[in-house]
Design a protein around this motif. Structure first.
Motif, PDB file in Angstrom:
ATOM      1  N   ARG A 238      -3.185   7.401  -2.445  1.00  0.00           N
ATOM      2  CA  ARG A 238      -2.839   6.257  -3.293  1.00  0.00           C
ATOM      3  C   ARG A 238      -3.522   6.333  -4.654  1.00  0.00           C
ATOM      4  O   ARG A 238      -4.518   7.037  -4.845  1.00  0.00           O
ATOM      5  CB  ARG A 238      -3.190   4.942  -2.595  1.00  0.00           C
ATOM      6  CG  ARG A 238      -4.659   4.740  -2.311  1.00  0.00           C
ATOM      7  CD  ARG A 238      -4.899   3.409  -1.574  1.00  0.00           C
ATOM      8  NE  ARG A 238      -4.481   2.266  -2.372  1.00  0.00           N
ATOM      9  CZ  ARG A 238      -5.294   1.648  -3.219  1.00  0.00           C
ATOM     10  NH1 ARG A 238      -6.548   2.049  -3.393  1.00  0.00           N
ATOM     11  NH2 ARG A 238      -4.857   0.608  -3.913  1.00  0.00           N
TER      12      ARG A 238
ATOM     13  N   VAL B 297      -1.886   8.478  10.559  1.00  0.00           N
ATOM     14  CA  VAL B 297      -1.204   8.371   9.272  1.00  0.00           C
ATOM     15  C   VAL B 297      -2.241   8.447   8.168  1.00  0.00           C
ATOM     16  O   VAL B 297      -3.341   7.905   8.305  1.00  0.00           O
ATOM     17  CB  VAL B 297      -0.416   7.042   9.184  1.00  0.00           C
ATOM     18  CG1 VAL B 297      -0.040   6.704   7.749  1.00  0.00           C
ATOM     19  CG2 VAL B 297       0.830   7.107  10.053  1.00  0.00           C
TER      20      VAL B 297
ATOM     21  N   TYR C  79       1.761   4.979  -3.838  1.00  0.00           N
ATOM     22  CA  TYR C  79       1.242   5.794  -2.741  1.00  0.00           C
ATOM     23  C   TYR C  79       2.315   6.707  -2.183  1.00  0.00           C
ATOM     24  O   TYR C  79       3.527   6.496  -2.385  1.00  0.00           O
ATOM     25  CB  TYR C  79       0.692   4.899  -1.621  1.00  0.00           C
ATOM     26  CG  TYR C  79       1.731   3.993  -1.005  1.00  0.00           C
ATOM     27  CD1 TYR C  79       2.561   4.413   0.046  1.00  0.00           C
ATOM     28  CD2 TYR C  79       1.914   2.695  -1.488  1.00  0.00           C
ATOM     29  CE1 TYR C  79       3.516   3.584   0.598  1.00  0.00           C
ATOM     30  CE2 TYR C  79       2.874   1.849  -0.948  1.00  0.00           C
ATOM     31  CZ  TYR C  79       3.675   2.303   0.090  1.00  0.00           C
ATOM     32  OH  TYR C  79       4.639   1.489   0.628  1.00  0.00           O
TER      33      TYR C  79
ATOM     34  N   LYS D 146       5.907   2.834   9.546  1.00  0.00           N
ATOM     35  CA  LYS D 146       5.502   2.324   8.241  1.00  0.00           C
ATOM     36  C   LYS D 146       4.621   1.089   8.385  1.00  0.00           C
ATOM     37  O   LYS D 146       4.616   0.417   9.417  1.00  0.00           O
ATOM     38  CB  LYS D 146       6.742   1.969   7.407  1.00  0.00           C
ATOM     39  CG  LYS D 146       7.575   3.153   6.976  1.00  0.00           C
ATOM     40  CD  LYS D 146       8.741   2.683   6.123  1.00  0.00           C
ATOM     41  CE  LYS D 146       9.602   3.844   5.676  1.00  0.00           C
ATOM     42  NZ  LYS D 146      10.735   3.395   4.824  1.00  0.00           N
ATOM     43  N   GLU D 147       3.908   0.804   7.337  1.00  0.00           N
ATOM     44  CA  GLU D 147       3.055  -0.383   7.324  1.00  0.00           C
ATOM     45  C   GLU D 147       3.885  -1.622   7.643  1.00  0.00           C
ATOM     46  O   GLU D 147       4.961  -1.827   7.072  1.00  0.00           O
ATOM     47  CB  GLU D 147       2.403  -0.533   5.950  1.00  0.00           C
ATOM     48  CG  GLU D 147       1.387  -1.658   5.883  1.00  0.00           C
ATOM     49  CD  GLU D 147       0.665  -1.674   4.552  1.00  0.00           C
ATOM     50  OE1 GLU D 147      -0.480  -2.167   4.513  1.00  0.00           O
ATOM     51  OE2 GLU D 147       1.236  -1.196   3.549  1.00  0.00           O
TER      52      GLU D 147
ATOM     53  N   ARG E  85      -2.564   8.019   3.809  1.00  0.00           N
ATOM     54  CA  ARG E  85      -1.901   7.559   2.582  1.00  0.00           C
ATOM     55  C   ARG E  85      -2.704   8.034   1.371  1.00  0.00           C
ATOM     56  O   ARG E  85      -3.898   7.750   1.257  1.00  0.00           O
ATOM     57  CB  ARG E  85      -1.795   6.041   2.578  1.00  0.00           C
ATOM     58  CG  ARG E  85      -1.338   5.446   1.265  1.00  0.00           C
ATOM     59  CD  ARG E  85      -1.286   3.933   1.309  1.00  0.00           C
ATOM     60  NE  ARG E  85      -0.169   3.447   2.133  1.00  0.00           N
ATOM     61  CZ  ARG E  85       0.230   2.196   2.155  1.00  0.00           C
ATOM     62  NH1 ARG E  85      -0.380   1.282   1.415  1.00  0.00           N
ATOM     63  NH2 ARG E  85       1.242   1.829   2.922  1.00  0.00           N
TER      64      ARG E  85
ATOM     65  N   GLU F  83       2.802   8.475   1.772  1.00  0.00           N
ATOM     66  CA  GLU F  83       2.218   8.331   3.099  1.00  0.00           C
ATOM     67  C   GLU F  83       2.788   9.365   4.073  1.00  0.00           C
ATOM     68  O   GLU F  83       3.995   9.587   4.125  1.00  0.00           O
ATOM     69  CB  GLU F  83       2.467   6.916   3.612  1.00  0.00           C
ATOM     70  CG  GLU F  83       1.640   6.543   4.818  1.00  0.00           C
ATOM     71  CD  GLU F  83       1.650   5.048   5.081  1.00  0.00           C
ATOM     72  OE1 GLU F  83       0.709   4.367   4.634  1.00  0.00           O
ATOM     73  OE2 GLU F  83       2.596   4.562   5.712  1.00  0.00           O
TER      74      GLU F  83
ATOM     75  N   ASP G 155       6.556   7.198   4.048  1.00  0.00           N
ATOM     76  CA  ASP G 155       6.722   6.148   3.045  1.00  0.00           C
ATOM     77  C   ASP G 155       6.349   6.697   1.677  1.00  0.00           C
ATOM     78  O   ASP G 155       5.535   7.618   1.559  1.00  0.00           O
ATOM     79  CB  ASP G 155       5.861   4.926   3.391  1.00  0.00           C
ATOM     80  CG  ASP G 155       6.440   3.626   2.834  1.00  0.00           C
ATOM     81  OD1 ASP G 155       7.460   3.675   2.124  1.00  0.00           O
ATOM     82  OD2 ASP G 155       5.859   2.564   3.109  1.00  0.00           O
TER      83      ASP G 155
END
Length: 290
Positions: free
Chosen positions: A60, A56, A204, A27-28, A58, A206, A116
């Motif tokens: 958003r 990855v 978002y 994860k971020e 995302r 992810e 995420d």
């Protein structure tokens, strides 16, 4: 009322078992990531993009609430594509963190793992609605013609068709979707319903790419689905439409040292072609009685 067990349950060593610590680490803020591309999906349009395995991406919401219809293929062999119905069975009808999207037969392997989700806490609302659904599929001009008697070209199916044409794919490659940010459920008559999208600017979903991917996303012409698309209250939902964005990130190599690309299911049988004369009645009689 007692809880009924799911039909598809993970056994020892099953691919349904997920290393949650590993995916949480991606994860971020967990590992270093570098933004390599931003794909802007205009209002009422569609875009396709490629994601290398181990990256990855995302999806958003850059402005206001908006539903996106998502398709996915093996970049090197588009016969392997996302299988919405099997994913629905093996994961759930509405997906979130640690759920995987699975590919079609004969491959049957995870194509992505969700790592995420800013809407993970939405859960189930008072009317039974949940987000990110695999229950329904894309809107299309054929069903629109069926319901209204009119032609309208800008449906999610058509957006996806236009998006993948530059990659050598056609309408026949477009398939059942993951409805990202869409809130849906089944009503008291066991019929599919859609609600207004709860996503807000900055929300978002992810994904971690398990294999090399070609992805496509339609920015649904229904916007946030707060306006009826069909029926006596239907009207043009243009005022509820917004764009979407996709960000693609490369992860630092050290984060993936223990990760391996998933292999296909590996069924080695012949679908019974060499055993078509099996005496099933005899085998059934030989089973121990209950």
């Amino acid at each position: 009322m007692c809880k009924v067990e799911a039909a598809y349950r993970a056994g020892p060593g099953s691919k349904l078992s997920v290393d949650t610590d590993f995916y949480n680490s991606l994860k971020e803020g967990g590992v270093k990531r570098t933004l390599v591309e931003t794909v802007k999906v205009p209002m009422r349009s569609g875009k396709a993009w490629e994601v290398p395995a181990g990256h990855v991406f995302r999806v958003r919401v850059p402005e206001g609430p908006q539903v996106g219809d998502f398709n996915m293929w093996n970049k090197h062999d588009p016969r392997e594509r996302m299988w919405a119905s099997r994913t629905r069975q093996m994961q759930r009808a509405h997906v979130s963190i640690h759920d995987r999207l699975w590919s079609t037969l004969p491959f049957l392997r995870p194509m992505v793992t969700i790592i995420d989700d800013s809407l993970a806490e939405y859960g189930q609302d008072a009317e039974g609605g949940r987000v990110h659904d695999l229950l329904g599929t894309r809107c299309d001009p054929y069903v629109n013609r069926l319901l209204t008697g009119e032609d309208f070209d800008f449906h999610c199916h058509s957006n996806l068709v236009r998006a993948v044409l530059p990659y050598g794919l056609t309408e026949f490659d477009v398939h059942d979707v993951l409805n990202i940010f869409q809130c849906t459920g089944l009503n008291e008559d066991d019929k599919y319903f859609m609600k207004a999208c709860p996503a807000k600017q900055g929300d978002y979903l992810e994904f971690f790419a398990e294999i090399d991917l070609l992805c496509a996303l339609s920015c649904c012409p229904g916007g946030d689905l707060s306006v009826d698309l069909w029926g006596p209250e239907a009207k043009d939902p243009l005022s509820t439409c917004h764009p979407l964005e996709v960000e693609i990130y490369k992860l630092e190599a050290s984060a993936l040292e223990d990760w391996e690309e998933p292999k296909s299911a590996g069924y080695a049988g012949g679908h019974g072609l060499s055993a078509s004369n099996v005496d099933w009645e005899a085998k059934k009689k030989a089973l121990p009685s209950n």
